[in-house]
Design a protein around this motif. Structure first.
Motif, PDB file in Angstrom:
ATOM      1  N   THR A   1       0.819  -1.208   0.000  1.00  0.00           N
ATOM      2  CA  THR A   1       0.000   0.000   0.000  1.00  0.00           C
ATOM      3  C   THR A   1       0.856   1.264   0.000  1.00  0.00           C
ATOM      4  OG1 THR A   1      -0.156  -0.070   2.407  1.00  0.00           O
ATOM      5  CG2 THR A   1      -1.913  -1.129   1.176  1.00  0.00           C
ATOM      6  N   PRO A   2       0.452   2.271  -0.802  1.00  0.00           N
ATOM      7  CA  PRO A   2       1.228   3.505  -0.882  1.00  0.00           C
ATOM      8  C   PRO A   2       0.901   4.503   0.220  1.00  0.00           C
ATOM      9  CG  PRO A   2      -0.584   3.608  -2.425  1.00  0.00           C
ATOM     10  CD  PRO A   2      -0.649   2.248  -1.778  1.00  0.00           C
ATOM     11  N   ASN A   3      -0.185   4.260   0.971  1.00  0.00           N
ATOM     12  CA  ASN A   3      -0.520   5.111   2.108  1.00  0.00           C
ATOM     13  C   ASN A   3      -1.376   4.309   3.080  1.00  0.00           C
ATOM     14  OD1 ASN A   3      -3.130   5.106   0.982  1.00  0.00           O
ATOM     15  ND2 ASN A   3      -2.851   7.115   0.029  1.00  0.00           N
ATOM     16  N   ALA A   4      -1.608   4.846   4.263  1.00  0.00           N
ATOM     17  CA  ALA A   4      -2.293   4.076   5.306  1.00  0.00           C
ATOM     18  C   ALA A   4      -3.732   3.752   4.944  1.00  0.00           C
ATOM     19  CB  ALA A   4      -2.237   4.848   6.630  1.00  0.00           C
ATOM     20  N   VAL A   5      -4.453   4.696   4.358  1.00  0.00           N
ATOM     21  CA  VAL A   5      -5.861   4.478   4.067  1.00  0.00           C
ATOM     22  C   VAL A   5      -6.073   3.475   2.942  1.00  0.00           C
ATOM     23  CG1 VAL A   5      -6.191   6.309   2.344  1.00  0.00           C
ATOM     24  CG2 VAL A   5      -8.078   5.706   3.892  1.00  0.00           C
ATOM     25  N   GLY A   6      -5.031   3.186   2.193  1.00  0.00           N
ATOM     26  CA  GLY A   6      -5.138   2.237   1.093  1.00  0.00           C
ATOM     27  C   GLY A   6      -5.048   0.783   1.504  1.00  0.00           C
ATOM     28  N   GLN A   7      -4.844   0.506   2.794  1.00  0.00           N
ATOM     29  CA  GLN A   7      -4.696  -0.878   3.253  1.00  0.00           C
ATOM     30  C   GLN A   7      -5.994  -1.647   3.046  1.00  0.00           C
ATOM     31  OE1 GLN A   7      -3.240  -1.347   7.246  1.00  0.00           O
ATOM     32  NE2 GLN A   7      -3.633  -3.546   7.297  1.00  0.00           N
TER      33      GLN A   7
ATOM     34  N   ALA B   1       0.212  11.768  -5.478  1.00  0.00           N
ATOM     35  CA  ALA B   1       1.537  12.043  -4.903  1.00  0.00           C
ATOM     36  C   ALA B   1       2.017  10.876  -4.044  1.00  0.00           C
ATOM     37  CB  ALA B   1       1.491  13.325  -4.080  1.00  0.00           C
ATOM     38  N   ASP B   2       1.095  10.217  -3.330  1.00  0.00           N
ATOM     39  CA  ASP B   2       1.478   9.073  -2.502  1.00  0.00           C
ATOM     40  C   ASP B   2       1.984   7.910  -3.361  1.00  0.00           C
ATOM     41  OD1 ASP B   2       0.825  10.371  -0.150  1.00  0.00           O
ATOM     42  OD2 ASP B   2      -1.166   9.453   0.020  1.00  0.00           O
ATOM     43  N   PHE B   3       1.359   7.674  -4.502  1.00  0.00           N
ATOM     44  CA  PHE B   3       1.852   6.633  -5.406  1.00  0.00           C
ATOM     45  C   PHE B   3       3.265   6.956  -5.879  1.00  0.00           C
ATOM     46  CE2 PHE B   3      -2.440   4.905  -5.818  1.00  0.00           C
ATOM     47  CZ  PHE B   3      -2.208   3.566  -6.116  1.00  0.00           C
TER      48      PHE B   3
ATOM     49  N   VAL C   1       2.004  -0.551 -11.128  1.00  0.00           N
ATOM     50  CA  VAL C   1       0.805   0.145 -10.669  1.00  0.00           C
ATOM     51  C   VAL C   1      -0.390  -0.781 -10.877  1.00  0.00           C
ATOM     52  CG1 VAL C   1      -0.704   2.126 -11.004  1.00  0.00           C
ATOM     53  CG2 VAL C   1       1.776   2.417 -11.157  1.00  0.00           C
ATOM     54  N   HIS C   2      -1.124  -1.038  -9.793  1.00  0.00           N
ATOM     55  CA  HIS C   2      -2.242  -1.988  -9.831  1.00  0.00           C
ATOM     56  C   HIS C   2      -3.531  -1.240 -10.176  1.00  0.00           C
ATOM     57  CE1 HIS C   2      -4.379  -5.578  -9.259  1.00  0.00           C
ATOM     58  NE2 HIS C   2      -4.441  -5.650  -7.944  1.00  0.00           N
ATOM     59  N   ALA C   3      -4.011  -1.453 -11.395  1.00  0.00           N
ATOM     60  CA  ALA C   3      -5.273  -0.844 -11.831  1.00  0.00           C
ATOM     61  C   ALA C   3      -6.280  -1.939 -12.161  1.00  0.00           C
ATOM     62  CB  ALA C   3      -5.039   0.055 -13.041  1.00  0.00           C
TER      63      ALA C   3
ATOM     64  N   ARG D   1      -9.042   9.006 -16.115  1.00  0.00           N
ATOM     65  CA  ARG D   1      -8.133  10.115 -15.807  1.00  0.00           C
ATOM     66  C   ARG D   1      -7.276   9.840 -14.586  1.00  0.00           C
ATOM     67  NH1 ARG D   1      -9.638  16.591 -15.019  1.00  0.00           N
ATOM     68  NH2 ARG D   1      -7.556  17.204 -14.289  1.00  0.00           N
ATOM     69  N   PHE D   2      -7.877   9.333 -13.512  1.00  0.00           N
ATOM     70  CA  PHE D   2      -7.106   9.088 -12.287  1.00  0.00           C
ATOM     71  C   PHE D   2      -6.003   8.070 -12.543  1.00  0.00           C
ATOM     72  CE2 PHE D   2      -6.742   6.705  -8.169  1.00  0.00           C
ATOM     73  CZ  PHE D   2      -6.085   7.694  -7.465  1.00  0.00           C
ATOM     74  N   ALA D   3      -6.326   6.979 -13.216  1.00  0.00           N
ATOM     75  CA  ALA D   3      -5.301   5.966 -13.508  1.00  0.00           C
ATOM     76  C   ALA D   3      -4.174   6.553 -14.340  1.00  0.00           C
ATOM     77  CB  ALA D   3      -5.929   4.780 -14.224  1.00  0.00           C
ATOM     78  N   VAL D   4      -4.521   7.346 -15.327  1.00  0.00           N
ATOM     79  CA  VAL D   4      -3.503   7.960 -16.181  1.00  0.00           C
ATOM     80  C   VAL D   4      -2.615   8.888 -15.355  1.00  0.00           C
ATOM     81  CG1 VAL D   4      -3.136   9.552 -18.104  1.00  0.00           C
ATOM     82  CG2 VAL D   4      -4.841   7.732 -18.308  1.00  0.00           C
ATOM     83  N   GLU D   5      -3.205   9.675 -14.482  1.00  0.00           N
ATOM     84  CA  GLU D   5      -2.421  10.605 -13.664  1.00  0.00           C
ATOM     85  C   GLU D   5      -1.491   9.849 -12.710  1.00  0.00           C
ATOM     86  OE1 GLU D   5      -5.019  13.370 -11.727  1.00  0.00           O
ATOM     87  OE2 GLU D   5      -5.444  14.474 -13.582  1.00  0.00           O
ATOM     88  N   VAL D   6      -1.990   8.760 -12.123  1.00  0.00           N
ATOM     89  CA  VAL D   6      -1.140   7.975 -11.225  1.00  0.00           C
ATOM     90  C   VAL D   6       0.047   7.394 -11.984  1.00  0.00           C
ATOM     91  CG1 VAL D   6      -1.019   5.851  -9.861  1.00  0.00           C
ATOM     92  CG2 VAL D   6      -2.931   7.423  -9.537  1.00  0.00           C
TER      93      VAL D   6
END
Length: 375
Positions: free
Chosen positions: A64-70, A158-160, A177-179, A209-214
């Motif tokens: 996970t790239p941040n805590a809330v993503g667990q 930014a976290d990714f 990157v897991h999409a 858009r979000f996936a592309v930005e990540v």
């Protein structure tokens, strides 16, 4: 013993950009729940991955790239120094065994629970997971996720990127990157989980858009040659209903075709499907394909070798296998000589912790009565 290696492209040395690979077989990312409660990889994980270092490439399980993503308990993370140090022990062990590793970056989105992360999950829209979720106290009803604000979206991108830098610091050759599989990036792409009316919803262009930005942020952070992207067109796991699979993925591939990514990883790939053929034609770089081998069925006797060869013949460059590597530390050698394979003994052992069903699968060298045997 019949050696079929000369007859199969699976065993050819190849490369991923400047990264040399001993063969075209990739160990797919497999969540195993062996990290600490704080997300720090444990020493047993170094043993597990080093046992499988003969794979051309190992893609380590989702971190996970941040805590809330667990997502679930005992999932590894990659957002602080302790995580980096824990993963460095793993990559050192694999490198010493001659292996290469990428790390998958996964944000669960609505696939999460406050009892796992300490936080309310976030998602593109407040649409809960339509099933219970595993927590330290057992399975519980899912919770309604908080809809991500534009600030949340920017912070998560930014976290990714930060997680990718951490992964490189931890000794990984790159990140994936897991999409796919109903997690956060996939939730943005699917109609039933993305009800947004802003720039991140509505049209196909908005939902990708979000996936592309990540992906672009991660590529900028560590270099596109260190970045792969995993997708699973049409996959309904975790309650996903894309609604327009045939439009979403060609648009996503086109939006990222100029990035110079290390690879595109297509899950449950079928060379006979028009979408596979369309993606292969549109993607200018390395295509990694994961054969469609149903989880509910035993491993085929060849572990997916035949399907892998079909995918190579249809234009794939690398073949990823999951359960076959899980149960066979020396899978490459077993497939090379057509030796019998270990079956996964108990699916539930995948997630319970400890050595059983994790680091204790025998190799051919450890079972001499199988040496030279054929299925």
């Amino acid at each position: 013993m019949t050696n079929t290696a000369a007859l199969s492209r699976l065993f050819e040395p190849t490369s991923l950009g400047a990264l040399p690979l001993a063969n075209r077989l990739v160990m797919a990312p497999l969540t195993r729940n062996r990290a600490g409660a704080d997300g720090v990889p444990q020493p047993i994980m170094a043993t597990y991955y080093a046992q499988r270092a003969s794979a051309g490439l190992i893609i380590a399980e989702a971190a996970t790239p941040n805590a809330v993503g667990q997502t679930y308990p005992n999932i590894p993370a990659i957002h602080n120094e302790a995580h980096v140090a824990g993963w460095r022990r793993v990559t050192d062990a694999v490198r010493a065994a001659g292996g290469r590793m990428f790390l998958q970056l996964q944000h669960g989105g609505r696939v999460g629970h406050p009892d796992n992360s300490g936080l309310t999950p976030v998602a593109p829209s407040p649409v809960p997971l339509p099933e219970t979720i595993h927590t330290p106290s057992g399975r519980q009803d899912s919770v309604v996720p908080r809809e991500m604000t534009l600030d949340d979206i920017r912070a998560t991108v930014a976290d990714f990127a930060s997680a990718a830098r951490n992964a490189v610091d931890a000794g990984f050759a790159g990140v994936e990157v897991h999409a796919a599989n109903g997690h956060l990036l996939h939730q943005f792409m699917a109609r039933n989980t993305n009800h947004r009316t802003d720039a991140y919803g509505g049209s196909v262009a908005g939902r990708i858009r979000f996936a592309v930005e990540v992906v672009r942020a991660v590529a900028e952070a560590v270099g596109p040659e260190r970045v792969g992207l995993r997708i699973s067109p049409g996959n309904t796991v975790n309650g996903i209903e894309e609604g327009d699979t045939g439009s979403i993925y060609p648009a996503l591939v086109e939006a990222l075709a100029d990035t110079g990514l290390a690879y595109l990883h297509l899950v449950t790939a079928d060379p006979d499907q028009p979408l596979f053929q369309r993606i292969r034609k549109s993607w200018p770089g390395t295509l990694m394909a994961n054969p469609a081998l149903p989880w509910a069925e035993p491993l085929p006797a060849d572990g997916g070798k035949r399907e892998g060869e079909r995918l190579l013949a249809a234009g794939a460059d690398l073949i990823s296998l999951g359960r076959a590597f899980l149960a066979n530390p020396d899978l490459v050698e077993r497939l090379r000589v057509d030796a019998p394979l270990n079956q996964v003994r108990d699916r539930h052992m995948m997630y319970v912790g400890g050595e059983t069903g994790y680091t204790d699968y025998p190799t051919l060298a450890g079972t001499p009565e199988l040496a030279g045997a054929r299925p």
